[in-house]
Design a protein around this motif. Structure first.
Motif, PDB file in Angstrom:
ATOM      1  N   LYS A   1      23.581  12.271   7.967  1.00 33.77           N
ATOM      2  CA  LYS A   1      22.302  12.742   7.465  1.00 33.77           C
ATOM      3  C   LYS A   1      21.476  11.567   6.971  1.00 33.77           C
ATOM      4  O   LYS A   1      21.974  10.707   6.243  1.00 33.77           O
ATOM      5  CB  LYS A   1      22.500  13.747   6.323  1.00 33.77           C
ATOM      6  N   ILE A   2      20.220  11.528   7.380  1.00 40.29           N
ATOM      7  CA  ILE A   2      19.282  10.492   6.935  1.00 40.29           C
ATOM      8  C   ILE A   2      18.101  11.172   6.257  1.00 40.29           C
ATOM      9  O   ILE A   2      17.546  12.145   6.780  1.00 40.29           O
ATOM     10  CB  ILE A   2      18.790   9.633   8.116  1.00 40.29           C
ATOM     11  N   SER A   3      17.738  10.666   5.097  1.00 36.09           N
ATOM     12  CA  SER A   3      16.563  11.181   4.391  1.00 36.09           C
ATOM     13  C   SER A   3      15.567  10.052   4.202  1.00 36.09           C
ATOM     14  O   SER A   3      15.947   8.898   4.013  1.00 36.09           O
ATOM     15  CB  SER A   3      16.965  11.775   3.042  1.00 36.09           C
ATOM     16  N   ALA A   4      14.293  10.387   4.269  1.00 29.95           N
ATOM     17  CA  ALA A   4      13.231   9.386   4.109  1.00 29.95           C
ATOM     18  C   ALA A   4      12.120   9.968   3.256  1.00 29.95           C
ATOM     19  O   ALA A   4      11.807  11.165   3.354  1.00 29.95           O
ATOM     20  CB  ALA A   4      12.690   8.963   5.472  1.00 29.95           C
ATOM     21  N   GLN A   5      11.538   9.130   2.413  1.00 31.52           N
ATOM     22  CA  GLN A   5      10.416   9.519   1.566  1.00 31.52           C
ATOM     23  C   GLN A   5       9.351   8.440   1.628  1.00 31.52           C
ATOM     24  O   GLN A   5       9.668   7.250   1.646  1.00 31.52           O
ATOM     25  CB  GLN A   5      10.858   9.677   0.108  1.00 31.52           C
ATOM     26  N   LEU A   6       8.086   8.868   1.662  1.00 26.85           N
ATOM     27  CA  LEU A   6       6.978   7.931   1.728  1.00 26.85           C
ATOM     28  C   LEU A   6       6.131   8.072   0.471  1.00 26.85           C
ATOM     29  O   LEU A   6       5.737   9.187   0.104  1.00 26.85           O
ATOM     30  CB  LEU A   6       6.139   8.216   2.977  1.00 26.85           C
ATOM     31  N   PHE A   7       5.867   6.945  -0.180  1.00 28.64           N
ATOM     32  CA  PHE A   7       5.133   6.932  -1.438  1.00 28.64           C
ATOM     33  C   PHE A   7       3.843   6.128  -1.299  1.00 28.64           C
ATOM     34  O   PHE A   7       3.816   5.102  -0.609  1.00 28.64           O
ATOM     35  CB  PHE A   7       5.974   6.313  -2.559  1.00 28.64           C
ATOM     36  N   ASN A   8       2.811   6.608  -1.976  1.00 23.67           N
ATOM     37  CA  ASN A   8       1.559   5.865  -2.040  1.00 23.67           C
ATOM     38  C   ASN A   8       1.689   4.790  -3.116  1.00 23.67           C
ATOM     39  O   ASN A   8       2.015   5.091  -4.265  1.00 23.67           O
ATOM     40  CB  ASN A   8       0.404   6.818  -2.372  1.00 23.67           C
ATOM     41  N   GLY A   9       1.427   3.542  -2.742  1.00 24.59           N
ATOM     42  CA  GLY A   9       1.601   2.438  -3.684  1.00 24.59           C
ATOM     43  C   GLY A   9       0.559   2.385  -4.782  1.00 24.59           C
ATOM     44  O   GLY A   9       0.765   1.703  -5.793  1.00 24.59           O
ATOM     45  N   ASN A  10      -0.540   3.107  -4.608  1.00 20.77           N
ATOM     46  CA  ASN A  10      -1.602   3.083  -5.625  1.00 20.77           C
ATOM     47  C   ASN A  10      -1.368   4.065  -6.758  1.00 20.77           C
ATOM     48  O   ASN A  10      -1.738   3.801  -7.905  1.00 20.77           O
ATOM     49  CB  ASN A  10      -2.956   3.376  -4.972  1.00 20.77           C
ATOM     50  N   ASP A  11      -0.755   5.212  -6.435  1.00 22.37           N
ATOM     51  CA  ASP A  11      -0.537   6.207  -7.489  1.00 22.37           C
ATOM     52  C   ASP A  11       0.920   6.650  -7.614  1.00 22.37           C
ATOM     53  O   ASP A  11       1.243   7.485  -8.459  1.00 22.37           O
ATOM     54  CB  ASP A  11      -1.436   7.432  -7.275  1.00 22.37           C
ATOM     55  N   GLY A  12       1.798   6.114  -6.764  1.00 21.65           N
ATOM     56  CA  GLY A  12       3.218   6.455  -6.842  1.00 21.65           C
ATOM     57  C   GLY A  12       3.561   7.836  -6.318  1.00 21.65           C
ATOM     58  O   GLY A  12       4.698   8.302  -6.439  1.00 21.65           O
ATOM     59  N   ARG A  13       2.597   8.486  -5.694  1.00 21.97           N
ATOM     60  CA  ARG A  13       2.807   9.859  -5.233  1.00 21.97           C
ATOM     61  C   ARG A  13       3.665   9.903  -3.969  1.00 21.97           C
ATOM     62  O   ARG A  13       3.450   9.170  -3.014  1.00 21.97           O
ATOM     63  CB  ARG A  13       1.437  10.495  -4.961  1.00 21.97           C
TER      64      ARG A  13
ATOM     65  N   ASP B   1       0.831  -1.205   0.000  1.00 23.61           N
ATOM     66  CA  ASP B   1       0.000   0.000   0.000  1.00 23.61           C
ATOM     67  C   ASP B   1       0.866   1.256   0.000  1.00 23.61           C
ATOM     68  O   ASP B   1       0.497   2.279  -0.583  1.00 23.61           O
ATOM     69  CB  ASP B   1      -0.906   0.018   1.226  1.00 23.61           C
ATOM     70  N   PHE B   2       2.013   1.162   0.675  1.00 22.32           N
ATOM     71  CA  PHE B   2       2.927   2.296   0.790  1.00 22.32           C
ATOM     72  C   PHE B   2       4.359   1.803   0.687  1.00 22.32           C
ATOM     73  O   PHE B   2       4.657   0.658   1.029  1.00 22.32           O
ATOM     74  CB  PHE B   2       2.721   3.029   2.125  1.00 22.32           C
ATOM     75  N   ILE B   3       5.242   2.686   0.238  1.00 20.57           N
ATOM     76  CA  ILE B   3       6.674   2.383   0.159  1.00 20.57           C
ATOM     77  C   ILE B   3       7.443   3.469   0.896  1.00 20.57           C
ATOM     78  O   ILE B   3       7.261   4.665   0.643  1.00 20.57           O
ATOM     79  CB  ILE B   3       7.168   2.300  -1.300  1.00 20.57           C
ATOM     80  N   LEU B   4       8.305   3.043   1.814  1.00 24.27           N
ATOM     81  CA  LEU B   4       9.206   3.953   2.515  1.00 24.27           C
ATOM     82  C   LEU B   4      10.606   3.755   1.955  1.00 24.27           C
ATOM     83  O   LEU B   4      11.154   2.648   2.023  1.00 24.27           O
ATOM     84  CB  LEU B   4       9.196   3.677   4.026  1.00 24.27           C
ATOM     85  N   GLN B   5      11.179   4.796   1.393  1.00 21.99           N
ATOM     86  CA  GLN B   5      12.563   4.735   0.924  1.00 21.99           C
ATOM     87  C   GLN B   5      13.415   5.615   1.829  1.00 21.99           C
ATOM     88  O   GLN B   5      13.103   6.788   2.033  1.00 21.99           O
ATOM     89  CB  GLN B   5      12.691   5.211  -0.520  1.00 21.99           C
ATOM     90  N   ALA B   6      14.476   5.047   2.375  1.00 20.87           N
ATOM     91  CA  ALA B   6      15.343   5.788   3.288  1.00 20.87           C
ATOM     92  C   ALA B   6      16.795   5.578   2.909  1.00 20.87           C
ATOM     93  O   ALA B   6      17.176   4.518   2.402  1.00 20.87           O
ATOM     94  CB  ALA B   6      15.102   5.333   4.730  1.00 20.87           C
ATOM     95  N   ALA B   7      17.599   6.584   3.162  1.00 20.53           N
ATOM     96  CA  ALA B   7      19.025   6.502   2.839  1.00 20.53           C
ATOM     97  C   ALA B   7      19.819   7.317   3.851  1.00 20.53           C
ATOM     98  O   ALA B   7      19.335   8.309   4.397  1.00 20.53           O
ATOM     99  CB  ALA B   7      19.283   7.022   1.427  1.00 20.53           C
ATOM    100  N   ILE B   8      21.056   6.889   4.089  1.00 16.53           N
ATOM    101  CA  ILE B   8      21.954   7.601   4.985  1.00 16.53           C
ATOM    102  C   ILE B   8      23.173   8.042   4.199  1.00 16.53           C
ATOM    103  O   ILE B   8      23.656   7.326   3.309  1.00 16.53           O
ATOM    104  CB  ILE B   8      22.358   6.710   6.190  1.00 16.53           C
TER     105      ILE B   8
END
Length: 425
Positions: free
Chosen positions: A107-119, A94-101
Protein backbone atom coordinates in the motif's frame (compact mmCIF):
# COMPACT_ATOMS: atom_id res chain seq x y z
CA UNK A 1 19.12 48.64 -18.98
CA UNK A 2 18.85 50.58 -15.70
CA UNK A 3 22.24 52.18 -16.30
CA UNK A 4 21.20 53.21 -19.78
CA UNK A 5 18.04 54.84 -18.47
CA UNK A 6 19.92 56.66 -15.72
CA UNK A 7 22.58 58.06 -18.02
CA UNK A 8 20.54 58.51 -21.18
CA UNK A 9 21.58 61.68 -23.01
CA UNK A 10 24.41 63.68 -21.44
CA UNK A 11 26.34 61.20 -19.31
CA UNK A 12 27.82 64.04 -17.26
CA UNK A 13 24.35 65.01 -16.04
CA UNK A 14 23.70 64.45 -12.34
CA UNK A 15 21.46 61.50 -11.63
CA UNK A 16 18.31 61.77 -9.58
CA UNK A 17 18.63 61.34 -5.85
CA UNK A 18 15.84 58.76 -6.03
CA UNK A 19 17.29 55.25 -6.56
CA UNK A 20 16.12 53.33 -9.64
CA UNK A 21 13.70 50.49 -8.99
CA UNK A 22 15.14 47.13 -10.04
CA UNK A 23 13.07 45.12 -12.49
CA UNK A 24 11.06 42.43 -10.73
CA UNK A 25 12.29 38.90 -11.33
CA UNK A 26 10.05 35.84 -11.46
CA UNK A 27 10.51 32.14 -11.00
CA UNK A 28 10.44 29.90 -14.06
CA UNK A 29 9.44 26.74 -12.19
CA UNK A 30 6.98 25.46 -9.62
CA UNK A 31 9.09 24.25 -6.69
CA UNK A 32 7.96 20.86 -5.39
CA UNK A 33 9.52 19.21 -2.34
CA UNK A 34 9.29 15.40 -2.08
CA UNK A 35 9.48 13.81 1.36
CA UNK A 36 8.67 10.51 2.97
CA UNK A 37 8.05 9.58 6.61
CA UNK A 38 10.65 8.91 9.27
CA UNK A 39 10.88 5.28 10.32
CA UNK A 40 10.18 5.81 14.02
CA UNK A 41 8.09 8.93 13.60
CA UNK A 42 10.97 11.16 14.59
CA UNK A 43 14.35 12.17 13.21
CA UNK A 44 15.77 11.45 9.78
CA UNK A 45 15.83 7.65 9.83
CA UNK A 46 14.02 6.25 6.81
CA UNK A 47 13.22 2.66 5.91
CA UNK A 48 14.75 1.16 2.77
CA UNK A 49 11.29 0.87 1.19
CA UNK A 50 10.35 4.49 1.82
CA UNK A 51 13.71 5.71 0.59
CA UNK A 52 13.21 3.77 -2.64
CA UNK A 53 9.69 5.20 -2.98
CA UNK A 54 10.96 8.75 -2.51
CA UNK A 55 13.76 8.23 -5.01
CA UNK A 56 11.38 6.79 -7.63
CA UNK A 57 9.05 9.75 -7.24
CA UNK A 58 11.96 12.17 -7.43
CA UNK A 59 13.24 10.56 -10.64
CA UNK A 60 9.85 10.60 -12.38
CA UNK A 61 8.85 14.08 -11.24
CA UNK A 62 12.17 15.43 -12.51
CA UNK A 63 10.96 14.65 -16.05
CA UNK A 64 8.29 17.35 -15.68
CA UNK A 65 10.39 20.38 -16.58
CA UNK A 66 7.95 22.99 -15.29
CA UNK A 67 8.97 21.82 -11.82
CA UNK A 68 12.04 22.16 -9.68
CA UNK A 69 12.00 18.97 -7.59
CA UNK A 70 13.60 19.10 -4.16
CA UNK A 71 14.47 16.22 -1.82
CA UNK A 72 13.25 17.09 1.66
CA UNK A 73 13.97 15.63 5.08
CA UNK A 74 11.45 13.01 6.23
CA UNK A 75 8.56 14.12 8.38
CA UNK A 76 6.52 12.29 10.96
CA UNK A 77 3.27 10.76 9.64
CA UNK A 78 1.66 12.95 12.31
CA UNK A 79 3.48 16.13 11.26
CA UNK A 80 1.61 19.33 12.06
CA UNK A 81 0.63 22.06 9.63
CA UNK A 82 3.36 24.22 11.11
CA UNK A 83 5.99 21.57 10.38
CA UNK A 84 4.98 21.53 6.72
CA UNK A 85 5.06 25.31 6.62
CA UNK A 86 8.51 25.35 8.24
CA UNK A 87 9.83 22.85 5.69
CA UNK A 88 8.32 24.80 2.78
CA UNK A 89 9.94 27.98 4.02
CA UNK A 90 13.30 26.26 4.58
CA UNK A 91 13.55 24.84 1.05
CA UNK A 92 11.45 27.58 -0.63
CA UNK A 93 8.86 25.07 -1.87
CA UNK A 94 5.50 25.96 -3.36
CA UNK A 95 4.18 22.46 -2.68
CA UNK A 96 5.19 19.43 -0.61
CA UNK A 97 4.47 15.83 -1.59
CA UNK A 98 4.68 13.35 1.27
CA UNK A 99 4.53 9.67 0.32
CA UNK A 100 4.92 6.46 2.27
CA UNK A 101 4.77 2.73 1.59
CA UNK A 102 3.52 0.13 4.05
CA UNK A 103 5.93 -2.33 5.67
CA UNK A 104 4.42 -5.13 3.55
CA UNK A 105 4.99 -2.98 0.41
CA UNK A 106 1.38 -3.48 -0.65
CA UNK A 107 0.00 0.00 0.00
CA UNK A 108 1.25 3.46 -0.95
CA UNK A 109 -0.25 6.68 0.37
CA UNK A 110 0.49 10.19 -0.88
CA UNK A 111 -0.51 13.64 0.34
CA UNK A 112 0.00 17.00 -1.34
CA UNK A 113 0.36 20.18 0.71
CA UNK A 114 0.32 23.83 -0.27
CA UNK A 115 3.58 25.40 0.89
CA UNK A 116 1.99 28.81 1.46
CA UNK A 117 -0.72 27.79 3.91
CA UNK A 118 0.16 24.19 4.83
CA UNK A 119 -3.19 22.95 3.56
CA UNK A 120 -3.49 19.30 2.51
CA UNK A 121 -5.53 19.57 -0.71
CA UNK A 122 -5.02 16.14 -2.29
CA UNK A 123 -4.56 12.57 -1.08
CA UNK A 124 -4.19 9.26 -2.86
CA UNK A 125 -4.05 5.69 -1.58
CA UNK A 126 -2.98 2.82 -3.85
CA UNK A 127 -3.28 -0.88 -3.06
CA UNK A 128 -1.28 -3.66 -4.70
CA UNK A 129 -3.42 -6.06 -6.69
CA UNK A 130 -3.16 -9.81 -6.13
CA UNK A 131 -0.39 -11.36 -8.17
CA UNK A 132 1.28 -8.02 -8.90
CA UNK A 133 5.05 -7.97 -8.38
CA UNK A 134 6.41 -5.51 -5.80
CA UNK A 135 8.57 -3.75 -8.41
CA UNK A 136 5.63 -3.40 -10.81
CA UNK A 137 3.49 -1.93 -8.04
CA UNK A 138 6.17 0.60 -7.11
CA UNK A 139 6.78 1.54 -10.76
CA UNK A 140 3.11 1.96 -11.67
CA UNK A 141 2.19 3.76 -8.45
CA UNK A 142 4.98 6.32 -8.69
CA UNK A 143 4.19 6.88 -12.38
CA UNK A 144 0.53 7.47 -11.56
CA UNK A 145 1.18 9.81 -8.62
CA UNK A 146 3.74 11.83 -10.58
CA UNK A 147 1.47 12.23 -13.60
CA UNK A 148 -1.61 13.07 -11.55
CA UNK A 149 0.03 15.89 -9.62
CA UNK A 150 2.58 17.30 -12.09
CA UNK A 151 0.89 16.67 -15.44
CA UNK A 152 0.17 19.50 -17.86
CA UNK A 153 -3.41 19.90 -16.57
CA UNK A 154 -3.01 17.96 -13.33
CA UNK A 155 -3.67 18.58 -9.65
CA UNK A 156 -1.08 21.33 -9.09
CA UNK A 157 -2.08 23.10 -12.31
CA UNK A 158 -5.69 23.24 -11.15
CA UNK A 159 -4.72 24.40 -7.66
CA UNK A 160 -2.74 27.34 -9.08
CA UNK A 161 -5.39 28.08 -11.72
CA UNK A 162 -8.22 28.22 -9.19
CA UNK A 163 -6.44 30.93 -7.20
CA UNK A 164 -5.18 32.78 -10.28
CA UNK A 165 -8.70 33.22 -11.65
CA UNK A 166 -9.74 35.31 -8.65
CA UNK A 167 -6.62 37.48 -8.45
CA UNK A 168 -6.30 41.00 -9.76
CA UNK A 169 -5.09 40.87 -13.36
CA UNK A 170 -2.10 43.10 -12.72
CA UNK A 171 -0.92 40.85 -9.86
CA UNK A 172 -0.72 37.64 -11.88
CA UNK A 173 2.73 36.01 -12.01
CA UNK A 174 4.14 34.27 -15.10
CA UNK A 175 3.42 30.88 -13.53
CA UNK A 176 -0.22 31.88 -13.00
CA UNK A 177 -0.52 33.36 -16.50
CA UNK A 178 0.79 30.07 -17.88
CA UNK A 179 -1.92 28.06 -16.09
CA UNK A 180 -4.64 30.37 -17.44
CA UNK A 181 -3.16 29.96 -20.92
CA UNK A 182 -3.29 26.18 -20.56
CA UNK A 183 -6.96 26.31 -19.65
CA UNK A 184 -7.96 27.50 -23.15
CA UNK A 185 -8.55 23.87 -24.11
CA UNK A 186 -11.24 23.55 -21.43
CA UNK A 187 -13.50 25.74 -23.57
CA UNK A 188 -12.35 25.95 -27.17
CA UNK A 189 -13.90 29.15 -28.51
CA UNK A 190 -12.65 32.20 -30.36
CA UNK A 191 -12.82 34.29 -27.20
CA UNK A 192 -10.82 31.84 -25.06
CA UNK A 193 -8.23 31.43 -27.80
CA UNK A 194 -7.73 35.18 -28.00
CA UNK A 195 -7.47 35.36 -24.20
CA UNK A 196 -4.89 32.58 -24.19
CA UNK A 197 -2.72 34.49 -26.66
CA UNK A 198 -2.92 37.58 -24.46
CA UNK A 199 -2.07 35.73 -21.24
CA UNK A 200 0.79 33.74 -22.76
CA UNK A 201 2.30 36.84 -24.39
CA UNK A 202 2.18 38.57 -21.00
CA UNK A 203 3.77 35.51 -19.46
CA UNK A 204 6.82 35.52 -21.75
CA UNK A 205 7.13 39.29 -21.55
CA UNK A 206 7.47 39.04 -17.75
CA UNK A 207 9.67 35.95 -17.89
CA UNK A 208 11.22 35.18 -21.29
CA UNK A 209 12.87 31.99 -19.99
CA UNK A 210 9.75 29.80 -19.77
CA UNK A 211 9.97 27.11 -22.44
CA UNK A 212 6.45 25.77 -21.90
CA UNK A 213 4.88 29.21 -22.31
CA UNK A 214 6.43 29.59 -25.77
CA UNK A 215 5.36 26.04 -26.63
CA UNK A 216 1.75 26.74 -25.73
CA UNK A 217 1.82 30.05 -27.55
CA UNK A 218 2.87 28.16 -30.66
CA UNK A 219 -0.11 25.82 -30.35
CA UNK A 220 -2.59 28.67 -29.79
CA UNK A 221 -1.32 30.43 -32.93
CA UNK A 222 -1.96 27.19 -34.83
CA UNK A 223 -5.48 27.07 -33.39
CA UNK A 224 -6.03 30.54 -34.81
CA UNK A 225 -5.06 29.12 -38.21
CA UNK A 226 -7.10 25.93 -37.93
CA UNK A 227 -10.25 27.84 -37.02
CA UNK A 228 -9.57 30.76 -39.37
CA UNK A 229 -10.13 33.25 -36.56
CA UNK A 230 -7.65 35.71 -38.11
CA UNK A 231 -6.89 37.23 -34.73
CA UNK A 232 -3.16 37.62 -35.37
CA UNK A 233 -1.07 38.50 -38.37
CA UNK A 234 1.17 35.74 -39.78
CA UNK A 235 0.16 33.13 -37.18
CA UNK A 236 2.10 30.30 -38.85
CA UNK A 237 5.35 32.25 -38.78
CA UNK A 238 4.73 33.22 -35.14
CA UNK A 239 3.90 29.62 -34.25
CA UNK A 240 7.18 28.41 -35.76
CA UNK A 241 9.18 31.11 -34.00
CA UNK A 242 7.56 30.34 -30.63
CA UNK A 243 8.10 26.60 -31.07
CA UNK A 244 11.73 27.11 -32.00
CA UNK A 245 12.28 29.32 -28.95
CA UNK A 246 10.59 26.78 -26.64
CA UNK A 247 12.97 24.02 -27.73
CA UNK A 248 16.00 26.32 -27.64
CA UNK A 249 15.23 27.14 -24.01
CA UNK A 250 14.77 23.50 -23.02
CA UNK A 251 15.50 20.81 -25.64
CA UNK A 252 14.32 18.04 -23.28
CA UNK A 253 11.04 19.68 -22.31
CA UNK A 254 8.40 17.13 -23.32
CA UNK A 255 5.72 19.84 -23.60
CA UNK A 256 7.85 21.85 -26.04
CA UNK A 257 8.52 18.71 -28.08
CA UNK A 258 4.89 17.61 -28.28
CA UNK A 259 3.59 21.10 -29.06
CA UNK A 260 5.91 21.15 -32.06
CA UNK A 261 4.18 17.92 -33.13
CA UNK A 262 0.83 19.77 -33.40
CA UNK A 263 2.45 22.31 -35.70
CA UNK A 264 3.79 19.49 -37.87
CA UNK A 265 0.38 17.80 -37.96
CA UNK A 266 -1.12 21.03 -39.26
CA UNK A 267 1.52 21.04 -42.00
CA UNK A 268 0.82 17.34 -42.78
CA UNK A 269 4.47 16.37 -42.27
CA UNK A 270 3.62 12.93 -40.92
CA UNK A 271 7.14 11.52 -40.89
CA UNK A 272 8.26 14.44 -38.76
CA UNK A 273 5.17 13.94 -36.57
CA UNK A 274 6.22 10.37 -35.81
CA UNK A 275 9.74 11.51 -34.92
CA UNK A 276 8.42 14.29 -32.70
CA UNK A 277 6.14 11.85 -30.87
CA UNK A 278 9.10 9.55 -30.27
CA UNK A 279 11.20 12.39 -28.87
CA UNK A 280 8.40 13.59 -26.57
CA UNK A 281 7.68 10.11 -25.22
CA UNK A 282 11.39 9.58 -24.55
CA UNK A 283 11.55 12.92 -22.73
CA UNK A 284 8.58 12.12 -20.48
CA UNK A 285 6.47 8.96 -20.91
CA UNK A 286 4.30 9.98 -17.95
CA UNK A 287 3.05 13.35 -19.24
CA UNK A 288 -0.69 13.02 -20.07
CA UNK A 289 -0.51 15.73 -22.76
CA UNK A 290 2.22 13.80 -24.57
CA UNK A 291 0.26 10.55 -24.31
CA UNK A 292 -3.09 11.95 -25.50
CA UNK A 293 -1.44 13.91 -28.32
CA UNK A 294 0.41 10.86 -29.63
CA UNK A 295 -2.65 8.66 -29.17
CA UNK A 296 -4.91 11.13 -30.98
CA UNK A 297 -2.64 11.18 -34.02
CA UNK A 298 -2.43 7.41 -34.29
CA UNK A 299 -6.17 6.83 -33.75
CA UNK A 300 -7.64 9.70 -35.78
CA UNK A 301 -5.42 9.12 -38.82
CA UNK A 302 -5.83 5.33 -38.45
CA UNK A 303 -2.06 4.71 -38.45
CA UNK A 304 -1.59 2.47 -35.39
CA UNK A 305 -4.95 2.29 -33.67
CA UNK A 306 -4.17 -0.37 -31.06
CA UNK A 307 -1.12 1.51 -29.77
CA UNK A 308 -2.93 4.81 -30.06
CA UNK A 309 -5.80 3.58 -27.88
CA UNK A 310 -3.32 2.34 -25.27
CA UNK A 311 -1.77 5.82 -25.15
CA UNK A 312 -5.19 7.50 -24.89
CA UNK A 313 -6.31 5.17 -22.09
CA UNK A 314 -3.09 5.82 -20.17
CA UNK A 315 -3.45 9.59 -20.62
CA UNK A 316 -6.97 9.49 -19.16
CA UNK A 317 -5.83 7.24 -16.30
CA UNK A 318 -3.01 9.69 -15.54
CA UNK A 319 -5.43 12.61 -15.22
CA UNK A 320 -8.14 12.89 -12.56
CA UNK A 321 -10.00 15.53 -14.56
CA UNK A 322 -8.93 15.30 -18.20
CA UNK A 323 -9.86 18.17 -20.46
CA UNK A 324 -12.85 17.49 -22.67
CA UNK A 325 -10.86 17.11 -25.89
CA UNK A 326 -9.19 13.96 -24.51
CA UNK A 327 -12.38 12.24 -25.74
CA UNK A 328 -11.83 13.34 -29.34
CA UNK A 329 -9.82 10.30 -30.58
CA UNK A 330 -12.28 7.97 -28.84
CA UNK A 331 -15.22 9.67 -30.58
CA UNK A 332 -13.50 9.06 -33.91
CA UNK A 333 -12.60 5.46 -33.07
CA UNK A 334 -16.06 4.39 -31.87
CA UNK A 335 -17.73 6.13 -34.78
CA UNK A 336 -15.40 4.41 -37.23
CA UNK A 337 -16.20 1.06 -35.62
CA UNK A 338 -19.94 1.72 -35.85
CA UNK A 339 -20.39 1.91 -32.07
CA UNK A 340 -22.30 5.17 -32.23
CA UNK A 341 -23.61 4.86 -28.69
CA UNK A 342 -20.10 4.92 -27.21
CA UNK A 343 -19.11 7.64 -29.63
CA UNK A 344 -22.02 9.78 -28.45
CA UNK A 345 -21.17 9.09 -24.79
CA UNK A 346 -17.65 10.41 -25.41
CA UNK A 347 -18.98 13.47 -27.25
CA UNK A 348 -21.36 14.30 -24.39
CA UNK A 349 -18.53 13.85 -21.89
CA UNK A 350 -16.35 16.21 -23.92
CA UNK A 351 -18.98 18.96 -23.58
CA UNK A 352 -17.66 20.93 -26.55
CA UNK A 353 -18.44 24.64 -26.97
CA UNK A 354 -17.29 25.23 -30.57
CA UNK A 355 -19.34 24.89 -33.74
CA UNK A 356 -17.41 22.05 -35.43
CA UNK A 357 -17.41 19.68 -32.48
CA UNK A 358 -21.01 20.47 -31.54
CA UNK A 359 -21.89 19.62 -35.14
CA UNK A 360 -20.17 16.26 -34.67
CA UNK A 361 -22.21 15.68 -31.51
CA UNK A 362 -25.34 16.40 -33.55
CA UNK A 363 -24.23 13.83 -36.12
CA UNK A 364 -23.76 11.21 -33.41
CA UNK A 365 -27.23 11.89 -32.01
CA UNK A 366 -28.57 11.42 -35.54
CA UNK A 367 -26.67 8.14 -35.97
CA UNK A 368 -28.22 6.95 -32.70
CA UNK A 369 -31.66 7.78 -34.12
CA UNK A 370 -32.16 10.60 -31.61
CA UNK A 371 -33.31 13.05 -34.25
CA UNK A 372 -34.83 15.66 -31.94
CA UNK A 373 -31.64 15.92 -29.86
CA UNK A 374 -29.58 16.09 -33.05
CA UNK A 375 -31.61 19.06 -34.30
CA UNK A 376 -31.30 20.83 -30.93
CA UNK A 377 -27.53 20.44 -31.09
CA UNK A 378 -27.44 21.65 -34.67
CA UNK A 379 -29.46 24.70 -33.62
CA UNK A 380 -26.62 25.47 -31.18
CA UNK A 381 -24.19 25.29 -34.09
CA UNK A 382 -26.27 27.76 -36.08
CA UNK A 383 -26.48 30.12 -33.11
CA UNK A 384 -22.71 30.14 -32.93
CA UNK A 385 -22.23 30.37 -36.68
CA UNK A 386 -25.32 31.05 -38.78
CA UNK A 387 -23.36 30.30 -41.96
CA UNK A 388 -22.07 26.91 -40.81
CA UNK A 389 -22.14 24.36 -43.60
CA UNK A 390 -21.14 20.84 -44.57
CA UNK A 391 -18.03 22.33 -46.18
CA UNK A 392 -16.96 23.71 -42.80
CA UNK A 393 -17.36 20.25 -41.25
CA UNK A 394 -15.41 18.63 -44.06
CA UNK A 395 -12.60 21.15 -43.84
CA UNK A 396 -12.21 20.78 -40.07
CA UNK A 397 -12.44 17.02 -39.63
CA UNK A 398 -11.14 15.81 -42.98
CA UNK A 399 -8.88 18.47 -44.48
CA UNK A 400 -7.25 19.69 -41.27
CA UNK A 401 -7.30 16.55 -39.10
CA UNK A 402 -7.34 13.92 -41.83
CA UNK A 403 -9.92 11.88 -39.88
CA UNK A 404 -10.22 8.37 -41.33
CA UNK A 405 -13.28 6.14 -41.49
CA UNK A 406 -16.03 8.64 -40.63
CA UNK A 407 -17.09 9.65 -44.14
CA UNK A 408 -20.73 8.78 -43.33
CA UNK A 409 -20.78 11.87 -41.09
CA UNK A 410 -21.06 14.05 -44.17
CA UNK A 411 -24.20 12.27 -45.40
CA UNK A 412 -25.71 12.51 -41.91
CA UNK A 413 -24.99 16.21 -41.75
CA UNK A 414 -26.74 16.71 -45.10
CA UNK A 415 -29.83 15.04 -43.63
CA UNK A 416 -29.61 17.15 -40.47
CA UNK A 417 -29.24 20.35 -42.51
CA UNK A 418 -32.27 19.44 -44.63
CA UNK A 419 -34.36 18.63 -41.53
CA UNK A 420 -33.22 21.84 -39.84
CA UNK A 421 -34.24 23.96 -42.83
CA UNK A 422 -37.55 22.14 -43.10
CA UNK A 423 -38.32 22.78 -39.42
CA UNK A 424 -37.54 26.46 -39.92
CA UNK A 425 -40.18 26.87 -42.64
Amino acid sequence: VIAFLLFKGDNTQETSATPATAAKTYKSTIDLCVVTISEDGEGAKVSKENRELRDELFAKLSLFHDYKVIRGVPLSPDATTQEFLDLAKKVNADFILQAAIGSDQKKISAQLFNGNDGRNFWTKSLQEEDGEADKDFLEESTALISALIAGHDGIIHREILQKALVKNEQDLTPIELLQIGKAVWEDMTKETTLKAIEYLKRCVSLNPDMSTAYALLSEVYIEDLRREYSMTSEPLMKAKQASKRAIQLDPKNAIALIERFWLLWYEKDYSACELQIKLALEANPYEPLVLISAGSFKVVTNKDVKYGLELCDLAIRYNEKPQGWYNWPLITYHSREGDYKKGLECAIKADYQDDDNIAQTAVLYWLNDEKESALKKYSEVKRLNKNYSIEDYKKFFFDIWDSKGIDNHLDCLKEIEAAYKSAKK
